[in-house]
Each structure stands twice: as structure tokens, then as C-alpha cells.
Design a protein around this motif. Sequence first.
Motif, PDB file in Angstrom:
ATOM      1  N   GLU A  88       0.465 -14.961  -7.070  1.00 58.99           N
ATOM      2  CA  GLU A  88      -0.982 -14.770  -7.269  1.00 58.99           C
ATOM      3  C   GLU A  88      -1.260 -14.232  -8.666  1.00 58.99           C
ATOM      4  O   GLU A  88      -2.180 -14.690  -9.350  1.00 58.99           O
ATOM      5  N   MET A  89      -0.439 -13.267  -9.105  1.00 62.79           N
ATOM      6  CA  MET A  89      -0.621 -12.713 -10.445  1.00 62.79           C
ATOM      7  C   MET A  89      -0.418 -13.787 -11.505  1.00 62.79           C
ATOM      8  O   MET A  89      -1.199 -13.905 -12.449  1.00 62.79           O
ATOM      9  N   GLN A 424      -7.778  -1.935   1.378  1.00 52.76           N
ATOM     10  CA  GLN A 424      -7.768  -3.381   1.144  1.00 52.76           C
ATOM     11  C   GLN A 424      -6.838  -3.741  -0.011  1.00 52.76           C
ATOM     12  O   GLN A 424      -6.112  -4.738   0.046  1.00 52.76           O
ATOM     13  N   ALA A 425      -6.873  -2.935  -1.079  1.00 52.59           N
ATOM     14  CA  ALA A 425      -6.002  -3.194  -2.242  1.00 52.59           C
ATOM     15  C   ALA A 425      -4.532  -3.066  -1.851  1.00 52.59           C
ATOM     16  O   ALA A 425      -3.692  -3.880  -2.248  1.00 52.59           O
ATOM     17  N   LEU A 426      -4.203  -2.048  -1.058  1.00 45.92           N
ATOM     18  CA  LEU A 426      -2.818  -1.871  -0.616  1.00 45.92           C
ATOM     19  C   LEU A 426      -2.375  -2.998   0.307  1.00 45.92           C
ATOM     20  O   LEU A 426      -1.255  -3.497   0.221  1.00 45.92           O
ATOM     21  N   GLU A 427      -3.278  -3.422   1.184  1.00 36.80           N
ATOM     22  CA  GLU A 427      -2.945  -4.517   2.097  1.00 36.80           C
ATOM     23  C   GLU A 427      -2.710  -5.815   1.314  1.00 36.80           C
ATOM     24  O   GLU A 427      -1.779  -6.572   1.597  1.00 36.80           O
ATOM     25  N   LYS A 428      -3.554  -6.064   0.324  1.00 40.19           N
ATOM     26  CA  LYS A 428      -3.441  -7.290  -0.459  1.00 40.19           C
ATOM     27  C   LYS A 428      -2.147  -7.337  -1.254  1.00 40.19           C
ATOM     28  O   LYS A 428      -1.582  -8.409  -1.497  1.00 40.19           O
ATOM     29  N   THR A 429      -1.648  -6.185  -1.682  1.00 37.40           N
ATOM     30  CA  THR A 429      -0.428  -6.139  -2.498  1.00 37.40           C
ATOM     31  C   THR A 429       0.809  -5.773  -1.683  1.00 37.40           C
ATOM     32  O   THR A 429       1.862  -5.482  -2.248  1.00 37.40           O
ATOM     33  N   GLU A 435       0.557  -2.334  -8.220  1.00 36.44           N
ATOM     34  CA  GLU A 435      -0.325  -3.501  -8.228  1.00 36.44           C
ATOM     35  C   GLU A 435      -1.681  -3.171  -7.623  1.00 36.44           C
ATOM     36  O   GLU A 435      -2.720  -3.665  -8.087  1.00 36.44           O
ATOM     37  N   ALA A 436      -1.692  -2.318  -6.575  1.00 36.95           N
ATOM     38  CA  ALA A 436      -2.966  -1.908  -5.974  1.00 36.95           C
ATOM     39  C   ALA A 436      -3.803  -1.133  -6.986  1.00 36.95           C
ATOM     40  O   ALA A 436      -5.024  -1.325  -7.083  1.00 36.95           O
ATOM     41  N   ALA A 437      -3.144  -0.246  -7.732  1.00 41.11           N
ATOM     42  CA  ALA A 437      -3.868   0.511  -8.769  1.00 41.11           C
ATOM     43  C   ALA A 437      -4.442  -0.426  -9.816  1.00 41.11           C
ATOM     44  O   ALA A 437      -5.558  -0.220 -10.311  1.00 41.11           O
ATOM     45  N   MET A 438      -3.691  -1.491 -10.148  1.00 42.07           N
ATOM     46  CA  MET A 438      -4.179  -2.465 -11.117  1.00 42.07           C
ATOM     47  C   MET A 438      -5.444  -3.155 -10.603  1.00 42.07           C
ATOM     48  O   MET A 438      -6.421  -3.343 -11.337  1.00 42.07           O
ATOM     49  N   LEU A 439      -5.449  -3.551  -9.301  1.00 44.24           N
ATOM     50  CA  LEU A 439      -6.635  -4.194  -8.716  1.00 44.24           C
ATOM     51  C   LEU A 439      -7.854  -3.270  -8.754  1.00 44.24           C
ATOM     52  O   LEU A 439      -8.990  -3.726  -8.908  1.00 44.24           O
TER      53      LEU A 439
END
Length: 466
Positions: A88-89, A424-429, A435-439
Motif C-alpha cells: 500500500e505504501m 483505526q490507524a493501528l488496525e490499518k497498519t 506506520e500508524a504515527a505516519m498516517l
Amino acid sequence: METTRILIADDDKKTRDFVAAFLSYRGYQVFQASDGQDALEKIELNDVHLVITDIMMPRVNGLEFIKKLKAMRPEIVTIAYSAFANSEMTANLLKAGAFFYLEKPFNLEELETHVKRGLEHQALQNQSFRTKPCIKNRSLLNNIIGESDRMLALFELIEKVADSDSTVLLQGESGTGKELVARAIHDLSGRRTKNFVPVNCAAIPDDLLESELFGHVKGSFTGAVATRIGRFEMADKGTLFLDEIGDMKPNLQVKLLRVLQNRELEPVGATHSKKVDVRIIAATNQNLEKLVSSKEFREDLYYRLSVIPIMLPPLRDRKGDIPLLINSFMEKFNRDKQHKVKGLDRSALEILCCYDWPGNVRELENLVERLVILKGNGIITPHDLPDKYRGVRTSVIQETLALPEKGFCLNSAVEEFENKLILQALEKTGGNKKEAAMLLNLKRTTLIEKLKKKKLIFGPRMMSSS
């Protein structure tokens, strides 16, 4: 000869100094930046040809940096790298405009190879950003609509490569008009009086594609009741357009490479080869260099195909062409459907010009056809547009955030909303905090502090607050 100027953006000073030392030794003039914001500021003050950037950086991360850079200086080539790669990235980086993506740790020699290829690509594509091109054969390019700088640059490039017999690789997202460009190159070439033969490599079953391309002799396989020539022979002295070349299987890649090298083909079941004189134009919406790295596409075939690479811009990068495209499509569908739609009002046009068009020109054409059929006559207003273009989803958010008559606790609501976004960010990553912090555009340490303070737990099931 002018020295190539390269900027390296990375918050890790050791990595930055290491790459800078290598490139300086190779003769490049190197600048350094500690993050995306620092890089943007330095680019405003220096004429930079190419940027190499890490993805995980504070303030402005690599993805946002590339987006801002492409809006500010679209001619600059960008190579990205990261130790935290996922599909995805990678897709987001290439969509944002990165020329190539490397996984850390990477080989410096490999990095320089991509630097050189990026600069070659830039030399072909970016001359038009400095001088307005003179399009001599515009009448033969009428099917490709556009007056933006990106399209004028494309028209000039088409004219330059048309008279060459070199292989062309068209790259770009689905719906950007790769077959139209291929036809334009053929129509402007010395082969224009011969056949232009298109083949969609993804649309033909694997077990039939070899016969479709190279032909077969009678009795060579079950169902071969007669000898049949393939697309290569149909295109003899003309042009063969191989669309979706990235979907071609490895065994056929070998046979295609042999034809490109020797200008000879061997029909299925034949005992002798045949000479062919064909110009190849290939196209893909995939990143072939990435497929080469993962051993899904032959490196030698890739270099044979990409003698002249041409990148087609997505519609979101040339939104000034949207009114021209709408008028052209509306005229066409009014004529075909015998309707009398006069056009769009200002509000409807503004809505469409603000939309990102993930399906590119094809999506816009399909929308205009739908509008003409359903409207029939008169002026199209925002009410006539489908919900996704009008942003109706925002009404759902507005309803969710509607203030109850009795009121509610603002601090609790904000806290709950923030918790949901973090989860949601943690679930997505998949629980990857960096990566969650980046989102969320946060520092990793900030996110970890919030998780501890809020006591948010990431478990095998849905994440919850304890």
C-alpha cells in the motif's frame, strides 16, 4: 557540462551523510535536508535536479513531501526509500509521483543506477517545463485532448519519438489514454500506411496468448484446425501495441525477448522461424522496475522495452484540461445519442474540477455519457451529479457530529473521536506504531505516549480501550 544537483532528505544523519559521501565521490553536487519541510525550503533556494528521500520523517513525512514537491516542481525526479515497506505504501508513493522506490538497506551502486535512469527520463520528459513546445502535427493528435503544460510536453515527446523505430514503453495509471498515445505515435511515423495492431495481454488467456502473438500451424494443438498467422505478422512493417505488458507470464517474456533481439518469430508447432519487421509500443499501469526487483518480470526484457519511456500524467495533475474534455465528450455523446444537453453550470463544473478522478479520463468520459443520457437536454447542475462527486458522504459526518438538543460533554466527545482515529490507524497498519504515527502525522513517541495515557490496547481481536 552542468553538474547534477541532488538533494537527500532523511532525519537519520548517518544514512544521509553516507549516501551524500558516495554521490559526491561520483561527481554529483549534493545538498542535505533533515526532513520534508527542510527539503522544501532548500529546494526553493536551490536549483535541484533530483531528490532522494526517506519516508519516515518528522514534521513533513516522505509521502506528503513528494506530493508537495510535485505540486511545486513537477519536473524534479524523486527516488524514495524506507525500511518499512508494504504494497500500500509503495502504491501511494508511485501514485504521488515517485520515480522509483527502494527498500532499506539498499546497495549504493543500485541507487546510482536508478539516479542515472531518473535523469535520463527527466531529460526526455521535462524540457517542456522550461520552453513552450511547438507542436507541428497537432492535427494528427486531435484524439488526445489537452492544453496544459503536461499535455503539451507529451505532444512534443510523441513527435520526437514517432520517426524513430525504437521501442516505446508507455507508463501511467489506468484510463490515462495509453492506446491513444500509441496510435498517435504510429500515425506520425513512417509506418503509418501499415497496420497498427493492438493486443491486450491481460485480456487473452495465458494458454492462448502465445498463439495469438506468434500464430500456429495446423494440428499444432487441439483445436488448431488451420494454420493461422499471429499479431506479429499482422503488424509486419507496421506497429504492434502490447497493452498491459506487466501481466505477461515469464515463459512468454522469454519468447518476446527473442523476437525483439533477433527480429524472428516461431509460430506454435512450426519447425522454422520467420523474419518480421515490427515496431513495438508497450504499455502498463504497473511499476515494471518493481516487478523486476521481485523477479516477476525479466530485467533484460524490461530494458529492451523501455528504450524510450513515456509517463502519461493522471487527470488530477492536469485539471485545467477538464473543461476541454467535458465539452468534447458532451459534443460526442449529444451527437451519438441525439440529445441536446447544453453544458454544465458553474457550480457543477467546479465540483468536477475539484474531484481527484482515480479512474482518470476514462472515468470522466463515462460520467459525461451517463449525464447526457439521463439529462437529455438543458443544463447540468450539481443535483444531476452522482453522490460521490458531490461529496454527499460529508452529510453523514455532519449528522454524526450533530449537537443533541440537551447538549453533551465536548471533552469526552473529542477524546472518543481521537481514540477511534488512533485505533483505526493501528488496525490499518496491523499494529505497526511507526506506520500508524505516519498516517496520523504524529511522531512515533507521541503516539506511544497517547496509547499509554489512554490505555488503548491492540489485541488479536478488535482494538479496545481498557
